[in-house]
Design a protein around this motif. Structure first.
Motif: not given
Length: 447
Positions: A270-272, A288-292, A398-404, A408-413
């Motif tokens: 999830t990201s916001m 940007l704050t992202s949780i993995y 790189s993939g971890l950043a892409h997931l975040g 963020y862009r979709l706005g959901r978990v």
């Protein structure tokens, strides 16, 4: 999911093998090579980070930069002159990277192009029999990273990812301490990217400058009317070409988070964030704050991007913090760490390569020069197992950043399957794992 079938198991084995090689590196005596063992190198992309690539190659024994490549002839003329002044040697220049790959006299290439070119250029170079040093992030999207791995394996090429903190003896020591349980069970990593990213304005459209091959610059990405909002640096803040600061500076930290926790891709993301400061032409969030989350493994990554001015965390503004049940470790920048133990945060073991905090990427025992030294050693031995930043790290960090960014862009978990590398029952999110490519610049399904 069985652990042995997981992508996490694969990268753990890679990380452990690389770590072992790093802690007790193999030194090749100069006498092992003759006069004909010179490695000829080309540097692709010379506006910014490419200058460090030139230095990184030229610092190595029996390595010669013979070609500079960039779609901007104005830059090429300037860098050719600077190269002559600094090294008292001539260097060839070339606008089209395809001609570089066709040149049989070039053994290795380094890629400091914009992000949208990294994967395709890596694949083309592997197909041409070149070994590759690719700047972070290795990919512009997750699907590309998998294709990079396939190309490196199919063509048996050495591919080093530009996460040079993996070549830092101090960072290696911090990882070893965590593996040995020095701070107990390590359950959380926090990545920090607090960089000054100011108002870039909006420069509008204009004719393509003379000397710039804008079609080549655009490559696999959509071709927009020319604007200095993109060329040469601010493409970082546009989704078609860059990945924001989590996919820029942040790749060093996403990589270290995964390395330190000994994990691969997460299952929950999830990201916001957003743009709160400037009404400029950036598309990506300033904050940007992202949780993995890794619930199956009892681990979690927190990642935060924000612009200075800000407080430090544990003394770091760019770095990582690892939390265990006996203490925590702060990795500051690229080449130093401190540990703190117990409820009173008693200072423990620390390490420092002697570089400059947060900017010492070319100094100390590791840094860019050390990372290039590791790459050249692997090239000479043709041994991928000794790479500090193998192609798998290019895909995963790189993939971890892409997931975040997708979250963020979709706005959901989002829920992700690390084995299939697809989202769980989410066709909309799956579409963002790749992109549409311009004809002639497609990343191929079959490399």
């Amino acid at each position: 999911m069985k652990k042995d079938s997981s992508r996490r198991t694969f990268i753990k084995k890679t990380a452990i093998a690389s770590s072992a090689a790093l802690i007790a590196p193999t030194i090749i005596p100069a006498s092992a090579f003759g006069a004909n063992d010179r490695i000829n190198a080309a540097v692709l992309g010379i506006n910014g980070r490419g200058n460090s690539h030139i230095q990184g190659f030229m610092a190595q024994k029996d390595v010669q930069v013979t070609t500079l490549c960039d779609p901007d002839m104005n830059l090429l003329v300037d860098r050719q002159k600077t190269f002559k002044e600094k090294y008292n040697q001539d260097v060839a220049v070339e606008q089209d990277l395809r001609r570089v790959f066709d040149n049989k006299d070039i053994d290795v290439v380094s890629l400091a192009t914009p992000n949208h070119w990294h994967a395709l250029a890596t694949i083309w170079a592997c197909q041409a029999g070149k070994d590759v040093y690719v700047e972070k992030p290795g990919s512009h999207n997750i699907w590309e990273g998998r294709k990079m791995i396939e190309a490196a394996n199919k063509y048996d090429r050495i591919v080093q990812h530009g996460v040079q903190l993996r070549s830092s003896p101090a960072v290696q020591q911090a990882i070893q301490l965590m593996r040995e349980g020095y701070i107990g069970r390590v359950y959380m990593a926090r990545g920090l990217v607090f960089r000054m990213r100011g108002d870039i304005g909006d420069k509008g459209f204009e004719p393509v400058p003379e000397g710039l091959d804008y079609d080549l610059w655009t490559g696999p990405a959509p071709k927009r009317p020319f604007t200095r909002n993109l060329v040469h640096y601010n493409w970082h803040w546009n989704w078609d070409y860059g990945n924001g600061d989590v996919g820029n500076q942040g790749i060093h930290e996403t990589d270290l988070c995964m390395w330190g926790l000994d994990v691969g891709f997460p299952t929950e993301i999830t990201s916001m964030g957003g743009k709160y400061l400037w009404n400029d032409s950036k598309e990506v969030p300033e904050v940007l704050t992202s949780i993995y989350n890794y619930p199956e493994e009892g681990k979690i990554i927190q990642f935060e991007v924000r612009p200075w001015y800000t407080n430090t965390e544990g003394g770091a503004t760019v770095g990582n913090i690892f939390y265990g049940d006996k203490g925590y470790i702060v990795v500051d920048g690229y080449d130093k760490f401190q540990s703190f133990l117990g409820p009173d945060r008693t200072p423990g073991i620390s390490g420092d390569d002697g570089g400059e905090a947060a900017t010492g990427m070319d100094r100390g025992a590791g840094g860019t020069d050390g990372h290039f030294a590791n790459f050249i050693e692997a090239v000479r031995k043709h041994d991928r197992s000794i790479l500090n930043g193998p192609v798998e790290t290019a895909h995963l960090s790189s993939g971890l950043a892409h997931l975040g960014n997708i979250a963020y862009r979709l706005g959901r978990v989002l829920h992700f399957d690390p084995q299939s590398e697809k989202f769980v029952n989410d066709a909309e999110a799956d579409k963002m794992l790749t992109r549409n490519y311009r004809p002639g610049f497609e990343v191929p399904d079959i490399v």
